[in-house]
Design an enzyme around this catalytic site. Structure first.
Site, mmCIF file in Angstrom:
data_model
loop_
_atom_site.group_PDB
_atom_site.id
_atom_site.type_symbol
_atom_site.label_atom_id
_atom_site.label_comp_id
_atom_site.label_asym_id
_atom_site.label_seq_id
_atom_site.Cartn_x
_atom_site.Cartn_y
_atom_site.Cartn_z
ATOM 1 N N ASP A 1 -10.670 -31.614 36.301
ATOM 2 C CA ASP A 1 -11.518 -30.777 37.153
ATOM 3 C C ASP A 1 -12.991 -30.890 36.784
ATOM 4 O O ASP A 1 -13.859 -30.458 37.539
ATOM 5 C CB ASP A 1 -11.054 -29.317 37.041
ATOM 6 N N SER B 1 -14.235 -25.132 43.883
ATOM 7 C CA SER B 1 -13.134 -26.036 44.230
ATOM 8 C C SER B 1 -12.222 -25.350 45.239
ATOM 9 O O SER B 1 -11.853 -24.181 45.069
ATOM 10 C CB SER B 1 -12.331 -26.397 42.972
ATOM 11 N N GLN C 1 -10.285 -34.131 45.392
ATOM 12 C CA GLN C 1 -10.630 -32.715 45.470
ATOM 13 C C GLN C 1 -11.620 -32.488 46.592
ATOM 14 O O GLN C 1 -12.540 -33.280 46.796
ATOM 15 C CB GLN C 1 -11.235 -32.230 44.147
#
Length: 288
Positions: free
Chosen positions: A205, A229, A279
């Site tokens: 991440d 996110s 993502q």
């Protein structure tokens, strides 16, 4: 022996089992305003793995971030055993805080098999020893930032990152949406593929959605920027160790509608493609 930061992270990913399909995790304040998304991904993967036969390995993870996580409250992970087939198992995971879901995820596991193989080539980049460690923000500039950001930018963490093309996040210049970053744990951990997958999910991440900001001369430190996110996908392809150097190669093919899409490929030092990520994130400039 792992250093303190690595030991804390390993313990963070080892959840307390409350029931057959129910687990509890704690949070670590790393200077982010809310719970770091990678922590929830790693813990969700850890919870699901504990409900699957040990011979089955996680090969894909898909998750939606629904709400910001409260750093000061535990997180409950509820696992649904959706399917156990001859070679594949599927699990649904919901991360819950204060009675509400903060993440919905689906994770698939497979008994290892041999099959056809091909992969993308690793980008030609300098070796990690030839790339300087990421520079700290100067103390006089750090002091002008909010306390949370000071902790985020000033603290040592369990991972070391080395940017092939360094960027000044306080004064970002516009550049193409591509970056390459070497990463590894700061000390060795046990030889457990389950643990290394959870650790890589945590690290995956970092820097990912930030790639979408590169062409626009902004960063997560831009005062009027809201970033979060929205979802995260990850595929595990080949064995790896997170306490050895891995190259995380990013690109962002598009940004629109206050959202940016970023993709990542993670290579071992010998050029094996070990994992892929994708993502989409919120990138909203307030006042526009």
């Amino acid at each position: 022996m792992p250093d303190t930061h690595v030991k804390e992270l390993v313990e963070l990913l080892q959840l307390e089992r409350l029931e057959d399909n129910l687990f509890r995790g704690q949070s670590r304040d790393i200077g982010t305003r809310f719970v770091f998304g990678g922590q929830v991904l790693g813990q969700a993967l850890s919870a699901a793995q504990q409900t699957v036969d040990p011979s089955r390995e996680a090969h894909s993870l898909h998750a939606y971030f629904l709400r910001a996580g409260d750093i000061d409250a535990p997180i409950i992970y509820s696992v649904e055993r959706a399917r156990d087939g001859g070679t594949f198992s599927s699990r649904r995971v919901v991360a819950i805080q204060h009675g509400q879901p903060i993440l919905n995820g689906a994770i698939s596991f497979q008994v290892p098999e041999k099959g056809l193989e091909h992969q993308s080539s690793m980008p030609e980049v300098p070796e990690p020893e030839d790339v300087e460690p990421m520079h700290r923000v100067p103390q006089e500039e750090l002091a002008r930032l909010p306390v949370k950001l000071q902790r985020w930018l000033g603290a040592n963490g369990p991972f070391e990152f080395r940017q092939v093309w360094p960027r000044d996040e306080l004064h970002p210049a516009k550049r193409p949406p591509i970056q390459h970053i070497w990463l590894r744990l700061t000390s060795a951990v046990e030889d457990s593929p389950v643990l290394h997958r959870a650790l890589l999910a945590y690290a995956s991440d970092f820097h990912l959605i930030g790639t979408s900001t590169l062409p626009h001369g902004i960063s997560y430190l831009t005062p009027n920027l809201q970033m979060a996110s929205l979802d995260h996908a990850m595929w595990f392809h080949r064995p790896f160790r997170v306490d050895e150097w891995l190259l995380y190669s990013f690109d962002s093919p598009t940004a629109q509608g206050a959202r940016g899409l970023a993709r990542g490929q993670i290579f071992s030092r010998d050029g094996a493609l070990v994992a892929s990520t994708a993502q989409e994130g919120l990138i909203r400039l307030r006042g526009e």
